[in-house]
Scaffold this motif. Structure first.
Motif: not given
Ligand SMILES: *Cc1c(COP(=O)(O)O)cnc(C)c1O
Length: 354
Positions: A104, A111, A123
């Motif tokens: 991210p 997701q 992540k």
């Protein structure tokens, strides 16, 4: 030992016998077709929709193959890219047990698809200049990690991720590396420096899957058609678990026709790139704009001095942009699609009033 293709997938998926449709068992086009329980007359609306479409979209894949420089057997067509995203997770990850890795800020569907399938998400954020933190990615891969997702050019930050970093992941992760190239048509660098789409590396990396879409450059978002490119073994598995007629007849017909218009697609891309360059210059002159990030996409990622106020003002003028200011690493930023010349002028004017 390096994994074989089938080792990337769940054993019950590898062993699965797919649904065999009437159109699988007899593939000729001539004859009296009494095998699929179709209406023999016509459609209620008279539009010739009474026959099931080709479940494998062979004619379309024949047309796509030379455009992309791949074999038809290396192409999967889905109901948008969303379909292969979901299928890849379902085919590789044991629900409640396995994981995927994302970087991210990036596209939200990786997701969401993982959440729907009860697959956990590791992540590893991009660095502050929105590049891959390769060392941390490789260090955070677990034994249950089945897919690493790479979005390049990245949404919402708009930049291309460094080629060497992606290669390092491809070479050091013994699982699927999915590279989402939804915006590849808007990259200028490849044309200048012979930079290439990862599609050209399919022969070299058997764990590589490349996603592209007809929704952006081709202007076919409403058709819901996306592509996955991978080696034949992976494509066979995706084709086995998709719903049999995942691309409707009208969508196949329209896509088949659209593929004759690559020139028009390229012309629209050129216009969008020209407008993108102009928009960058104009935005940089606006006092409320703090920073315009470099873009290899059809949108601009823009940092505002007061994002909330800017967004409120734009909405009052009925100009809608995507607020990303609450997303980690995107503080104060919004994502603005490059519009037509008139639309972009309206945007600039509205921002100048602030
Ligand atoms: C827009 C977009 C897609 C395309 O999704 P479709 O389902 O094919 O319309 C895929 N990936 C990213 C990163 C996108 O921004």
């Amino acid at each position: 030992m390096k994994k074989q293709i089938q080792d990337f997938f769940l054993p019950h998926i590898v062993a699965l016998t797919p649904y065999s449709s009437a159109r699988d068992e007899y593939t000729g086009t001539e004859g009296i077709f009494l095998d699929a329980n179709e209406n023999p007359y016509s459609s209620a609306n008279g539009k010739d929709l009474n026959r099931y479409p080709d479940p494998y979209q062979a004619a379309i894949k024949q047309k796509i193959a030379p455009i992309k420089g791949v074999q038809p057997s290396q192409i999967f067509l889905g109901n948008g890219s969303d379909e292969p995203i979901d299928l890849l997770i379902r085919a590789t990850c044991q629900s409640g047990q396995d994981s995927i890795l994302i970087m991210p800020p990036t596209y939200g569907m990786y997701q969401v698809s993982a959440d729907i399938n009860n697959v956990s998400v590791i992540k590893v954020p991009l660095t502050t200049d929105y590049q891959i933190d390769t060392k941390n990615v490789l260090a955070n891969i677990q034994s249950n990690t089945k897919i690493v997702w790479v979005c390049s050019p990245n949404n919402p930050t708009g930049n291309l991720l460094k080629h060497e970093a992606i290669i390092e992941i491809l070479e050091n992760f013994d699982g699927l590396v999915v590279i989402d190239e939804a915006y590849i048509d808007f990259v200028i660098q490849p044309r200048r420096e012979n930079y290439y789409s990862f599609v050209q590396l399919l022969k070299k990396y058997q764990n590589l899957v490349v996603l592209q879409t007809f929704s952006k450059a081709w202007g076919l978002a409403s058709l819901r058609t996306g592509m996955a490119f991978a080696n034949e073994g992976i494509i066979k598995i995706l084709s086995k678990i998709k719903s049999p007629y995942n691309i409707s007849g009208p969508a196949q017909q329209l896509l088949f026709e659209a593929l004759d218009h690559e020139k028009e697609k390229n012309e629209m891309v050129e216009t969008i790139l020209t407008e993108r360059a102009r928009l960058v210059l104009e935005l940089k002159n606006i006092s409320t704009v703090e920073h315009v990030y470099p873009s290899d996409t059809n949108f601009l990622f823009v940092k505002m001095k007061n994002a909330a106020a800017a967004m409120r003002h734009l909405i009052e003028q009925k100009i809608i942009v995507r607020d990303r200011s609450n997303v980690k690493l995107c503080e104060g930023c919004c994502r603005i699609t490059v519009g037509t010349e008139d639309e972009n002028n309206a945007l600039i004017e509205a921002l100048q009033q602030l």
